[in-house]
Design an enzyme around this catalytic site. Sequence first.
Site, PDB file in Angstrom:
ATOM      1  N   CYS A   2       0.699  -1.273   0.073  1.00  0.00           N
ATOM      2  CA  CYS A   2      -0.089  -0.127   0.060  1.00  0.00           C
ATOM      3  C   CYS A   2       0.945   1.292   0.139  1.00  0.00           C
ATOM      4  O   CYS A   2       2.104   1.365   0.357  1.00  0.00           O
ATOM      5  CB  CYS A   2      -0.781   0.101   1.234  1.00  0.00           C
ATOM      6  SG  CYS A   2      -1.767  -1.581   1.434  1.00  0.00           S
ATOM      7  N   ARG A  27       1.868   1.395  -6.145  1.00  0.00           N
ATOM      8  CA  ARG A  27       1.795   0.218  -5.014  1.00  0.00           C
ATOM      9  C   ARG A  27       0.702  -0.495  -4.811  1.00  0.00           C
ATOM     10  O   ARG A  27       0.731  -1.517  -4.031  1.00  0.00           O
ATOM     11  CB  ARG A  27       2.211   1.045  -3.875  1.00  0.00           C
ATOM     12  CG  ARG A  27       3.355   1.830  -3.854  1.00  0.00           C
ATOM     13  CD  ARG A  27       4.028   2.574  -2.655  1.00  0.00           C
ATOM     14  NE  ARG A  27       4.471   1.360  -1.443  1.00  0.00           N
ATOM     15  CZ  ARG A  27       5.595   1.430  -1.146  1.00  0.00           C
ATOM     16  NH1 ARG A  27       6.570   1.847  -1.728  1.00  0.00           N
ATOM     17  NH2 ARG A  27       5.831   0.508  -0.020  1.00  0.00           N
ATOM     18  N   TRP A  74      -3.632  -2.018  -1.425  1.00  0.00           N
ATOM     19  CA  TRP A  74      -3.523  -3.247  -2.077  1.00  0.00           C
ATOM     20  C   TRP A  74      -3.985  -4.135  -1.113  1.00  0.00           C
ATOM     21  O   TRP A  74      -3.435  -4.663  -0.307  1.00  0.00           O
ATOM     22  CB  TRP A  74      -2.112  -3.663  -2.623  1.00  0.00           C
ATOM     23  CG  TRP A  74      -2.128  -4.787  -3.423  1.00  0.00           C
ATOM     24  CD1 TRP A  74      -2.225  -4.887  -4.925  1.00  0.00           C
ATOM     25  CD2 TRP A  74      -1.668  -6.265  -2.932  1.00  0.00           C
ATOM     26  NE1 TRP A  74      -2.060  -6.246  -5.247  1.00  0.00           N
ATOM     27  CE2 TRP A  74      -1.905  -6.940  -4.050  1.00  0.00           C
ATOM     28  CE3 TRP A  74      -1.348  -6.732  -1.694  1.00  0.00           C
ATOM     29  CZ2 TRP A  74      -1.520  -8.334  -3.929  1.00  0.00           C
ATOM     30  CZ3 TRP A  74      -0.999  -8.137  -1.806  1.00  0.00           C
ATOM     31  CH2 TRP A  74      -1.183  -8.934  -2.912  1.00  0.00           C
ATOM     32  N   ASN A  99       0.637  -0.104   5.949  1.00  0.00           N
ATOM     33  CA  ASN A  99       1.274  -0.958   4.921  1.00  0.00           C
ATOM     34  C   ASN A  99       1.880  -2.210   5.739  1.00  0.00           C
ATOM     35  O   ASN A  99       2.768  -2.084   6.543  1.00  0.00           O
ATOM     36  CB  ASN A  99       2.139  -0.151   4.218  1.00  0.00           C
ATOM     37  CG  ASN A  99       2.622  -1.004   2.857  1.00  0.00           C
ATOM     38  OD1 ASN A  99       2.028  -2.047   2.546  1.00  0.00           O
ATOM     39  ND2 ASN A  99       3.972  -0.698   2.736  1.00  0.00           N
ATOM     40  N   GLY A 100       1.322  -3.253   5.292  1.00  0.00           N
ATOM     41  CA  GLY A 100       2.014  -4.628   5.647  1.00  0.00           C
ATOM     42  C   GLY A 100       0.835  -5.646   6.193  1.00  0.00           C
ATOM     43  O   GLY A 100      -0.127  -5.466   5.859  1.00  0.00           O
ATOM     44  N   GLU A 480      10.154 -15.081 -18.836  1.00  0.00           N
ATOM     45  CA  GLU A 480       9.715 -13.776 -18.784  1.00  0.00           C
ATOM     46  C   GLU A 480       8.737 -13.250 -19.736  1.00  0.00           C
ATOM     47  O   GLU A 480       7.667 -12.560 -19.483  1.00  0.00           O
ATOM     48  CB  GLU A 480      10.904 -12.931 -18.956  1.00  0.00           C
ATOM     49  CG  GLU A 480      10.782 -11.262 -19.045  1.00  0.00           C
ATOM     50  CD  GLU A 480      10.083 -10.583 -17.790  1.00  0.00           C
ATOM     51  OE1 GLU A 480      10.240 -11.562 -16.780  1.00  0.00           O
ATOM     52  OE2 GLU A 480       9.802  -9.477 -17.684  1.00  0.00           O
ATOM     53  N   LYS A 484       4.970 -11.984 -18.509  1.00  0.00           N
ATOM     54  CA  LYS A 484       4.515 -10.790 -19.164  1.00  0.00           C
ATOM     55  C   LYS A 484       3.002 -10.916 -19.748  1.00  0.00           C
ATOM     56  O   LYS A 484       2.236  -9.842 -19.457  1.00  0.00           O
ATOM     57  CB  LYS A 484       5.202 -10.127 -20.249  1.00  0.00           C
ATOM     58  CG  LYS A 484       6.546  -9.199 -20.088  1.00  0.00           C
ATOM     59  CD  LYS A 484       6.502  -8.013 -19.010  1.00  0.00           C
ATOM     60  CE  LYS A 484       6.522  -8.534 -17.593  1.00  0.00           C
ATOM     61  NZ  LYS A 484       7.696  -8.314 -17.051  1.00  0.00           N
ATOM     62  N   GLU A 487       0.298 -11.631 -16.848  1.00  0.00           N
ATOM     63  CA  GLU A 487       0.372 -10.348 -15.898  1.00  0.00           C
ATOM     64  C   GLU A 487      -0.795  -9.477 -16.528  1.00  0.00           C
ATOM     65  O   GLU A 487      -1.588  -8.801 -15.875  1.00  0.00           O
ATOM     66  CB  GLU A 487       1.797  -9.934 -15.855  1.00  0.00           C
ATOM     67  CG  GLU A 487       1.639  -8.850 -14.704  1.00  0.00           C
ATOM     68  CD  GLU A 487       3.231  -8.330 -14.377  1.00  0.00           C
ATOM     69  OE1 GLU A 487       4.178  -8.735 -15.464  1.00  0.00           O
ATOM     70  OE2 GLU A 487       3.620  -7.767 -13.695  1.00  0.00           O
ATOM     71  N   HIS A 503       8.294 -34.591 -21.845  1.00  0.00           N
ATOM     72  CA  HIS A 503       8.282 -35.326 -20.691  1.00  0.00           C
ATOM     73  C   HIS A 503       6.950 -34.892 -19.956  1.00  0.00           C
ATOM     74  O   HIS A 503       6.810 -35.045 -18.879  1.00  0.00           O
ATOM     75  CB  HIS A 503       9.550 -34.782 -19.734  1.00  0.00           C
ATOM     76  CG  HIS A 503      10.866 -35.380 -20.185  1.00  0.00           C
ATOM     77  ND1 HIS A 503      11.133 -36.471 -20.305  1.00  0.00           N
ATOM     78  CD2 HIS A 503      11.744 -34.696 -20.769  1.00  0.00           C
ATOM     79  CE1 HIS A 503      12.338 -36.717 -20.910  1.00  0.00           C
ATOM     80  NE2 HIS A 503      12.667 -35.585 -21.230  1.00  0.00           N
ATOM     81  N   LYS A 602       2.899  -2.624  -7.994  1.00  0.00           N
ATOM     82  CA  LYS A 602       4.159  -2.710  -8.361  1.00  0.00           C
ATOM     83  C   LYS A 602       5.269  -2.935  -7.576  1.00  0.00           C
ATOM     84  O   LYS A 602       6.181  -3.605  -8.004  1.00  0.00           O
ATOM     85  CB  LYS A 602       4.318  -1.145  -8.888  1.00  0.00           C
ATOM     86  CG  LYS A 602       5.815  -0.870  -9.387  1.00  0.00           C
ATOM     87  CD  LYS A 602       6.037  -1.347 -10.872  1.00  0.00           C
ATOM     88  CE  LYS A 602       7.337  -1.198 -11.330  1.00  0.00           C
ATOM     89  NZ  LYS A 602       7.383  -2.263 -12.664  1.00  0.00           N
TER      90      LYS A 602
HETATM   91  O1  M6R Z   1      10.870  -4.503  -7.132  1.00  0.00           O
HETATM   92  P1  M6R Z   1      11.265  -6.063  -7.539  1.00  0.00           P
HETATM   93  O2  M6R Z   1      12.146  -6.177  -8.669  1.00  0.00           O
HETATM   94  O3  M6R Z   1      11.926  -6.791  -6.446  1.00  0.00           O
HETATM   95  O4  M6R Z   1       9.786  -6.698  -7.962  1.00  0.00           O
HETATM   96  C1  M6R Z   1       9.836  -8.126  -8.068  1.00  0.00           C
HETATM   97  C2  M6R Z   1       8.630  -8.665  -8.608  1.00  0.00           C
HETATM   98  O5  M6R Z   1       7.400  -8.283  -7.872  1.00  0.00           O
HETATM   99  C3  M6R Z   1       8.393  -7.971 -10.017  1.00  0.00           C
HETATM  100  O6  M6R Z   1       9.499  -8.155 -11.041  1.00  0.00           O
HETATM  101  C4  M6R Z   1       6.842  -8.314 -10.716  1.00  0.00           C
HETATM  102  O7  M6R Z   1       7.246  -9.834 -11.141  1.00  0.00           O
HETATM  103  C5  M6R Z   1       6.698  -7.939 -12.256  1.00  0.00           C
HETATM  104  N1  M6R Z   1       5.411  -6.918 -11.802  1.00  0.00           N
HETATM  105  C6  M6R Z   1       6.769  -8.543 -13.254  1.00  0.00           C
HETATM  106  O8  M6R Z   1       6.532  -7.548 -14.071  1.00  0.00           O
END
Ligand code: M6R
Length: 607
Positions: A2, A27, A74, A99-100, A480, A484, A487, A503, A602
């Site tokens: 948050c 956030r 969040w 936050n937490g 990756e 993407k 996500e 496999h 984020k």
């Molecule tokens: O800030 P960070 O690089 O530590 O974040 C790690 C992940 O939360 C971040 O890379 C997440 O997987 C991305 N949203 C992917 O696009």
Amino acid sequence: MCGIVGGVAQRDVAEILIEGLRRLEYRGYDSAGLAVVHDGEITRLRRLGKVKALAEAAEQCDTSGGTGIAHTRWATHGEPSEANAHPHMSGEKIALVHNGIIENHSALRRQLQSEGYHFSSDTDTEVIAHLVDLELKNSDSLLEATQKAVSQLEGAYGTVVFDKDNADKIVVARSGSPLVIGLGIGENFVASDQLALLPVTRRFIFLEEGDVAEISRRDVKIFDEHGKQVKRDIHESDVHYDAGDKGPYRHYMLKEIHEQPQSINDTLEGRLNDQGVVLQSFGSNAESLLKEVKNIQIVACGTSYHSGLVARYWIEAMCGLPCQVEIASEFRYRQTVVPEDSLLITISQSGETADTLAALRKAKAEGFLASLAICNVAGSSLVRESDMAFLTRAGTEIGVASTKAFTTQLVALAMLVSAVSQVKGSGDCSHLRRDLEHLPALIEQNLKLADSIEALAEEFADKHHALFLGRGDQYPIAMEGALKLKEISYIHAEAYAAGELKHGPLALIDADMPIIVVAPNNELLEKLKSNVEEVRARGGVLYVFADEDAEFESDDTMRVITVPSMNNWLSPIVYTLPLQLLSYYVAIIKGTDVDQPRNLAKSVTVE
Ligand code: M6R
């Protein structure tokens, strides 16, 4: 996850708080709220959804008041709803944001209910508000009450609280979730990230674990985890908030994809020399430390973890050092055996990811030679708590889906490979610098694929699943690409090392599941081609991203997209670009919220 902003000023703070929330919205964006106090009365405003809804509501009512707190959420405990939005209150007296995650919230809730407190939300946060109120009955100040309250909490918190009857102060506490105090002239502020406060100050104090602080207009008193008053350094920030404008782009993500030639250039700037890499880029004592390293352990999450996976291929092949890579949330709770002279590398865009930070803290007790953070945020907890740091210079990344942070991490890791090879004399490094210098131009060329990939994306619009394949150091790039796609387009996507297909996953192949293949012309190309044939033989439809000379040909079941590449060890960076563009354009067709995809945030500051 948050975002938190708070302030004590002579002027009205609501607008400052809302602007701060806008800057922190990355956030979390389930709900937003604020509370200000004026003439001994609290005005609280909360809205489901984004900060925009809160800002519109604030325009319709009187939010005057010089003391206030605000929050963008969040959801962890309790669904996204107005009732669960922060600030939470105890009666009409205490207002609090957090936050937490409070792990012992159920026990505390029962205890507080037995004391007569009524709960109006499903959140873990509300227990802190009532606990502060309860402790205030037997304390001389809000500060003392907050110290007593947080000593009963288990879990992680960054929290800010005020009492309407003594509204010239706010009290803040940090454990596990970052908080930074912004020092103004005759006014002071607090936030979970300095970005929120840049419009009002550039002078910051980063609170440390266990700190509790009392903030008034003219004074900041900080107490450490033992309740002892302490002085913390004041930092003059040179961070730029460059996200205000999307320029000609429809989304931040697209803007950030297109910024990659520049961010890679910036990351290299001033860090290459005749020997290869300027060793001090990793820290003043990097040369002597890197000489001693015999083993490397990389820890990270999400996209950052994928960059670590690529680096393992490079480190073992080019530096001749053993390298392990692990997801931080696993590493932090596992009993690990640390080989002698091991370097711990953490990788993070934000530098505030809870699991990565916890992994670093755990590792400190385990006899690593040193820790190196590869991070995009100067002054972040990860950078401050590591022995060495290498800052990627991607600039602020606003899109939740990481793009330029990832490619600059790979550049940083490639430079580390050069640096280690240099100090250890492990082979000819003369080409490493040359390869790195050519990279921005090559990325620029790859951006020209945008139009053809946009057209290709149409074919994914009605798909529910996708499979990404790669081999060697392109396998993490396939991972990756899959991350993407899922996500931001919400299409279920997985990545496989192509050799693993037979496999199990081959059973999934049919005409409804696109198979995306990353196929540079490297030593594994022929093996990969056999895997491609295995898919074709079973009716699979393929999208192959390949070097011009890789000799794939498009036909009814295979679309070949030629990737301008340089056919060398840096090709994982190059092949990332078309996959980013693919996920972006598929998401556009699906109509999703590209920059703020559902359920995500984020910066993941809870575990
Ligand atoms: O800030 P960070 O690089 O530590 O974040 C790690 C992940 O939360 C971040 O890379 C997440 O997987 C991305 N949203 C992917 O696009």
